[in-house]
Design an enzyme around this catalytic site. Sequence first.
Site, short mmCIF file in Angstrom:
data_model
loop_
_atom_site.label_atom_id
_atom_site.label_comp_id
_atom_site.label_asym_id
_atom_site.label_seq_id
_atom_site.Cartn_x
_atom_site.Cartn_y
_atom_site.Cartn_z
N SER A 63 0.58 -1.25 -0.04
CA SER A 63 -0.07 0.35 -0.09
C SER A 63 0.66 1.46 0.13
O SER A 63 0.24 2.56 -0.38
CB SER A 63 -1.19 0.04 0.81
OG SER A 63 -2.06 -0.85 1.06
N LYS A 66 0.38 3.65 -2.88
CA LYS A 66 -0.83 5.69 -2.61
C LYS A 66 0.05 6.09 -2.50
O LYS A 66 -0.76 7.68 -2.35
CB LYS A 66 -1.59 4.13 -1.76
CG LYS A 66 -2.81 3.70 -1.63
CD LYS A 66 -3.79 3.66 -0.26
CE LYS A 66 -4.39 2.24 -0.46
NZ LYS A 66 -3.80 0.71 -0.14
N SER A 123 -5.49 3.70 4.58
CA SER A 123 -5.82 2.71 3.32
C SER A 123 -6.37 2.17 2.69
O SER A 123 -6.24 0.87 1.87
CB SER A 123 -3.84 2.01 4.14
OG SER A 123 -3.28 1.36 2.80
#
Length: 388
Positions: A63, A66, A123
């Site tokens: 993640s 991101k 997230s």
Amino acid sequence: MKRSIVMIITALIISATIIPTPGFASEVKVDLAENAKSAILIERDTGTVLFEKNSDERLSPASMTKIMTMLLIMEALEDGKIQWNEKVRTSEYAASMGGSQVFLEEGEEMTVDELLRAISISSANDASVAMAERIAGSEKQFVKMMNQKAKELGLKDTKFQNATGLPAKNHYSSARDMAILAKELLKHEKITNYTSQYESYLREGTDKKFWLVNTNRLVKFYPGVDGLKTGFTKEAKYCLTATAKKGDMRVIAVVFGAPTSKERNKLITEMFDYAFSQYETKQFYAKGDELGKVTVEKGQQRNIKIAAGESISLLTKKGEKMDDVKTSLKLNKHIQAPIKKGDEIGKIVLIKNGKVLSENSAIAAENVKPASWWTLYKRSFSMFTKLQ
């Protein structure tokens, strides 16, 4: 014109100190991030590497992907392509995302502000895809934007396949590239208003009120930490790109592949402790500080203000002897209208013993439209009469 430039350069001669040469090269050998697959520690303003371990190894970023998603969101906001209070509709595809999510339902609408909170704090994969679709029309098109931006930033060991970091073949990055990406995201100062929040809520005032808790626990437990993004999959293990600021000094630490979240936080903490105990920065200019004025050719107005494009600092080892550093402003040869606020019109150069230490953007602090032919005629006529 020449006279004004000389005056500006003369006014910008300052004393400061320097140790590591700015850039991604570290000469100091320290034992950090022992239980990580790869790691890097940099000072944000200069980009100086304070520590690195396997920093160019291509690994799954999970993640931490991101960070790029958030960067493109911030750029779209800055360019006026989207608005903070604009409502974004959730597609069936976005609602179907697994992993970390805020359980968006197909057809549900949230503002850009709310979706960015969901991404940066919790997230949320569904929120990431909803924003990707809003900005680019589809996640596939958004991924093209991500990879184009990676190319523009010179990220040599990064390739994205989605906007979330969910496992995908040929989706990778490196600790060095993540640090560069984080450095770029931090130019958008509002982002830390989101990434620094430990908790928040969505759907307040409804029976579906949703509690957001930051996946980066260091924002609560390490003073000065205000971002940026965690990551975890079975393949990637525990990852984190974190940033902390104390005084004028901001550092970025990246860890890939720690065995547990507790160990990941411990490794980042040790890297921050090392940076703040051993180094300090001398700030010359904050982002937006005015540097003087310059003449514009063929503009509605003849002069415009010049400003620092970003924070300009030098990194010093604590206790090091002070040396002289000269600062000069080198303007572009032809500064001609039209000019937009933020356009680069020169460089602020830091020099020590005749060696260039760093170059930073000097930008236009205001817009200038082209002068009309009548205005140019009057100026020419006025100059002609003065010569008589």
